[in-house]
Design a protein around this motif. Structure first.
Motif, PDB file in Angstrom:
ATOM      1  N   HIS A 109       0.675  -1.251   0.097  1.00 46.03           N
ATOM      2  CA  HIS A 109      -0.045  -0.097  -0.075  1.00 46.03           C
ATOM      3  C   HIS A 109       0.855   1.291  -0.101  1.00 46.03           C
ATOM      4  CE1 HIS A 109      -3.873  -2.109   0.649  1.00 46.03           C
ATOM      5  NE2 HIS A 109      -2.718  -3.102   1.252  1.00 46.03           N
ATOM      6  N   ARG A 110       0.307   2.426  -0.188  1.00 45.94           N
ATOM      7  CA  ARG A 110       0.838   3.576  -0.175  1.00 45.94           C
ATOM      8  C   ARG A 110       1.773   3.899   0.960  1.00 45.94           C
ATOM      9  NH1 ARG A 110      -1.530   7.691  -2.095  1.00 45.94           N
ATOM     10  NH2 ARG A 110      -3.443   6.687  -2.948  1.00 45.94           N
ATOM     11  N   PRO A 111       2.904   4.666   0.750  1.00 41.14           N
ATOM     12  CA  PRO A 111       3.634   4.905   1.861  1.00 41.14           C
ATOM     13  C   PRO A 111       2.862   5.811   2.830  1.00 41.14           C
ATOM     14  CG  PRO A 111       4.790   5.441  -0.019  1.00 41.14           C
ATOM     15  CD  PRO A 111       3.624   4.955  -0.417  1.00 41.14           C
ATOM     16  N   THR A 112       3.270   5.442   4.311  1.00 37.21           N
ATOM     17  CA  THR A 112       2.644   6.260   5.150  1.00 37.21           C
ATOM     18  C   THR A 112       3.450   7.493   5.483  1.00 37.21           C
ATOM     19  OG1 THR A 112       4.151   5.462   7.112  1.00 37.21           O
ATOM     20  CG2 THR A 112       1.859   4.062   6.347  1.00 37.21           C
ATOM     21  N   PRO A 113       2.746   8.784   6.135  1.00 37.72           N
ATOM     22  CA  PRO A 113       3.454   9.798   6.108  1.00 37.72           C
ATOM     23  C   PRO A 113       5.034   9.617   6.932  1.00 37.72           C
ATOM     24  CG  PRO A 113       1.424  10.096   6.578  1.00 37.72           C
ATOM     25  CD  PRO A 113       1.561   8.553   6.437  1.00 37.72           C
ATOM     26  N   SER A 114       4.916   8.603   7.834  1.00 35.11           N
ATOM     27  CA  SER A 114       6.310   8.435   8.905  1.00 35.11           C
ATOM     28  C   SER A 114       7.056   7.515   8.018  1.00 35.11           C
ATOM     29  CB  SER A 114       5.736   8.033  10.192  1.00 35.11           C
ATOM     30  OG  SER A 114       5.204   6.848  10.017  1.00 35.11           O
ATOM     31  N   ARG A 151       2.119  -0.586   4.367  1.00 38.35           N
ATOM     32  CA  ARG A 151       1.433  -1.672   4.866  1.00 38.35           C
ATOM     33  C   ARG A 151       1.275  -2.783   3.627  1.00 38.35           C
ATOM     34  NH1 ARG A 151      -4.499  -2.349   4.778  1.00 38.35           N
ATOM     35  NH2 ARG A 151      -4.289  -0.188   3.932  1.00 38.35           N
ATOM     36  N   VAL A 152       1.762  -4.122   4.194  1.00 38.20           N
ATOM     37  CA  VAL A 152       1.698  -5.275   3.374  1.00 38.20           C
ATOM     38  C   VAL A 152       0.505  -6.064   3.382  1.00 38.20           C
ATOM     39  CG1 VAL A 152       2.863  -7.088   2.323  1.00 38.20           C
ATOM     40  CG2 VAL A 152       4.107  -5.024   2.983  1.00 38.20           C
ATOM     41  N   THR A 153      -0.323  -6.519   2.373  1.00 35.50           N
ATOM     42  CA  THR A 153      -1.514  -7.426   2.618  1.00 35.50           C
ATOM     43  C   THR A 153      -1.269  -8.545   1.634  1.00 35.50           C
ATOM     44  OG1 THR A 153      -2.739  -6.229   1.230  1.00 35.50           O
ATOM     45  CG2 THR A 153      -3.169  -5.821   3.570  1.00 35.50           C
ATOM     46  N   VAL A 154      -1.634  -9.877   2.036  1.00 31.41           N
ATOM     47  CA  VAL A 154      -1.810 -10.860   1.013  1.00 31.41           C
ATOM     48  C   VAL A 154      -3.016 -11.416   1.152  1.00 31.41           C
ATOM     49  CG1 VAL A 154      -0.785 -13.201   0.651  1.00 31.41           C
ATOM     50  CG2 VAL A 154       0.687 -11.417   1.371  1.00 31.41           C
ATOM     51  N   ARG A 155      -3.772 -11.354   0.149  1.00 27.30           N
ATOM     52  CA  ARG A 155      -5.149 -11.841   0.062  1.00 27.30           C
ATOM     53  C   ARG A 155      -6.093 -11.058   1.064  1.00 27.30           C
ATOM     54  NH1 ARG A 155      -2.343 -16.317  -1.925  1.00 27.30           N
ATOM     55  NH2 ARG A 155      -2.596 -16.765  -4.310  1.00 27.30           N
ATOM     56  N   GLY A 156      -5.633  -9.791   1.296  1.00 25.74           N
ATOM     57  CA  GLY A 156      -6.548  -9.253   2.246  1.00 25.74           C
ATOM     58  C   GLY A 156      -5.877  -9.169   3.552  1.00 25.74           C
ATOM     59  N   ARG A 157      -4.948 -10.047   3.946  1.00 30.30           N
ATOM     60  CA  ARG A 157      -4.693 -10.448   5.276  1.00 30.30           C
ATOM     61  C   ARG A 157      -3.483  -9.369   5.538  1.00 30.30           C
ATOM     62  NH1 ARG A 157      -1.590 -15.126   6.563  1.00 30.30           N
ATOM     63  NH2 ARG A 157      -0.366 -14.472   8.093  1.00 30.30           N
ATOM     64  N   ILE A 158      -3.393  -8.509   6.355  1.00 23.46           N
ATOM     65  CA  ILE A 158      -2.347  -7.753   6.825  1.00 23.46           C
ATOM     66  C   ILE A 158      -1.132  -8.389   7.336  1.00 23.46           C
ATOM     67  CG2 ILE A 158      -1.724  -5.663   8.241  1.00 23.46           C
ATOM     68  CD1 ILE A 158      -4.907  -4.788   8.231  1.00 23.46           C
ATOM     69  N   LEU A 159       0.131  -8.044   6.743  1.00 26.08           N
ATOM     70  CA  LEU A 159       1.240  -8.690   7.368  1.00 26.08           C
ATOM     71  C   LEU A 159       2.147  -7.971   8.349  1.00 26.08           C
ATOM     72  CD1 LEU A 159       2.483 -10.845   4.256  1.00 26.08           C
ATOM     73  CD2 LEU A 159       0.645 -11.582   5.996  1.00 26.08           C
ATOM     74  N   GLY A 160       1.955  -6.626   8.023  1.00 20.57           N
ATOM     75  CA  GLY A 160       2.817  -5.761   8.784  1.00 20.57           C
ATOM     76  C   GLY A 160       3.098  -4.408   8.012  1.00 20.57           C
ATOM     77  N   LEU A 161       3.875  -3.690   8.455  1.00 23.46           N
ATOM     78  CA  LEU A 161       4.443  -2.420   7.909  1.00 23.46           C
ATOM     79  C   LEU A 161       5.662  -2.614   7.596  1.00 23.46           C
ATOM     80  CD1 LEU A 161       3.696   0.541   7.439  1.00 23.46           C
ATOM     81  CD2 LEU A 161       4.534   1.273   9.463  1.00 23.46           C
ATOM     82  N   ALA A 162       6.262  -2.641   6.237  1.00 22.60           N
ATOM     83  CA  ALA A 162       7.645  -2.766   5.741  1.00 22.60           C
ATOM     84  C   ALA A 162       8.167  -1.282   5.499  1.00 22.60           C
ATOM     85  CB  ALA A 162       7.451  -3.538   4.591  1.00 22.60           C
ATOM     86  N   HIS A 163       9.471  -1.582   5.861  1.00 26.13           N
ATOM     87  CA  HIS A 163      10.324  -0.345   5.662  1.00 26.13           C
ATOM     88  C   HIS A 163      11.232  -0.279   4.692  1.00 26.13           C
ATOM     89  CE1 HIS A 163       8.652   2.149   8.890  1.00 26.13           C
ATOM     90  NE2 HIS A 163       8.536   0.864   9.691  1.00 26.13           N
ATOM     91  N   GLU A 206       0.917  -5.840  -6.267  1.00 25.18           N
ATOM     92  CA  GLU A 206       0.626  -4.424  -6.516  1.00 25.18           C
ATOM     93  C   GLU A 206       1.057  -3.442  -5.933  1.00 25.18           C
ATOM     94  OE1 GLU A 206      -3.486  -1.988  -6.846  1.00 25.18           O
ATOM     95  OE2 GLU A 206      -3.704  -4.311  -6.550  1.00 25.18           O
ATOM     96  N   TRP A 207       2.037  -2.597  -6.319  1.00 23.14           N
ATOM     97  CA  TRP A 207       2.341  -1.496  -5.445  1.00 23.14           C
ATOM     98  C   TRP A 207       1.307  -0.058  -5.713  1.00 23.14           C
ATOM     99  CZ3 TRP A 207       7.307  -1.835  -2.904  1.00 23.14           C
ATOM    100  CH2 TRP A 207       7.924  -3.068  -3.178  1.00 23.14           C
ATOM    101  N   ARG A 208       0.794   0.118  -4.628  1.00 23.37           N
ATOM    102  CA  ARG A 208      -0.253   1.129  -4.764  1.00 23.37           C
ATOM    103  C   ARG A 208       0.202   2.499  -4.166  1.00 23.37           C
ATOM    104  NH1 ARG A 208      -5.748  -2.036  -2.383  1.00 23.37           N
ATOM    105  NH2 ARG A 208      -5.973  -3.216  -4.108  1.00 23.37           N
ATOM    106  N   GLY A 209      -0.022   3.585  -4.699  1.00 24.98           N
ATOM    107  CA  GLY A 209       0.305   4.882  -4.117  1.00 24.98           C
ATOM    108  C   GLY A 209       1.658   5.411  -4.222  1.00 24.98           C
ATOM    109  N   GLY A 210       2.493   4.967  -5.076  1.00 27.06           N
ATOM    110  CA  GLY A 210       3.804   5.113  -5.179  1.00 27.06           C
ATOM    111  C   GLY A 210       4.772   4.087  -5.957  1.00 27.06           C
ATOM    112  N   ARG A 211       5.918   4.430  -6.279  1.00 26.21           N
ATOM    113  CA  ARG A 211       6.742   3.769  -7.212  1.00 26.21           C
ATOM    114  C   ARG A 211       7.035   2.402  -6.483  1.00 26.21           C
ATOM    115  NH1 ARG A 211      10.137   7.818  -6.680  1.00 26.21           N
ATOM    116  NH2 ARG A 211      11.708   6.416  -6.610  1.00 26.21           N
TER     117      ARG A 211
END
Length: 71
Positions: free
Chosen positions: A10-15, A19-31, A59-64
């Motif tokens: 998902h798109r980068p957070t302001p900080s 967020r990473v999801t697989v088939r709708g399941r949230i896996l965590g926040l990758a940096h 799928e990379w959303r909201g950013g490169r």
């Protein structure tokens, strides 16, 4: 409409991080790509099975792709 990729970065957070999801399941926040690959490994997807640049798989959303900081 083409099927949605099973892995969504998902798109980068302001900080920073995405967020990473697989088939709708949230896996965590990758940096970075290493975090992303670790989340996928824990979800049962080994690195040789995952091409982060294949739009059918990721799928990379909201950013490169591979951009981890907010623009």
């Amino acid at each position: 409409m083409p099927p949605q990729a099973p892995i969504v970065v998902h798109r980068p957070t302001p900080s920073g991080g995405r967020r990473v999801t697989v088939r709708g399941r949230i896996l965590g926040l990758a940096h970075n790509d290493a975090d992303l690959l670790e989340f996928l490994r824990r979800a049962g997807l080994d690195e040789p099975d995952v091409d982060l640049d294949d739009p059918r798989m990721v799928e990379w959303r909201g950013g490169r792709a591979h951009q981890w900081e907010a623009a």
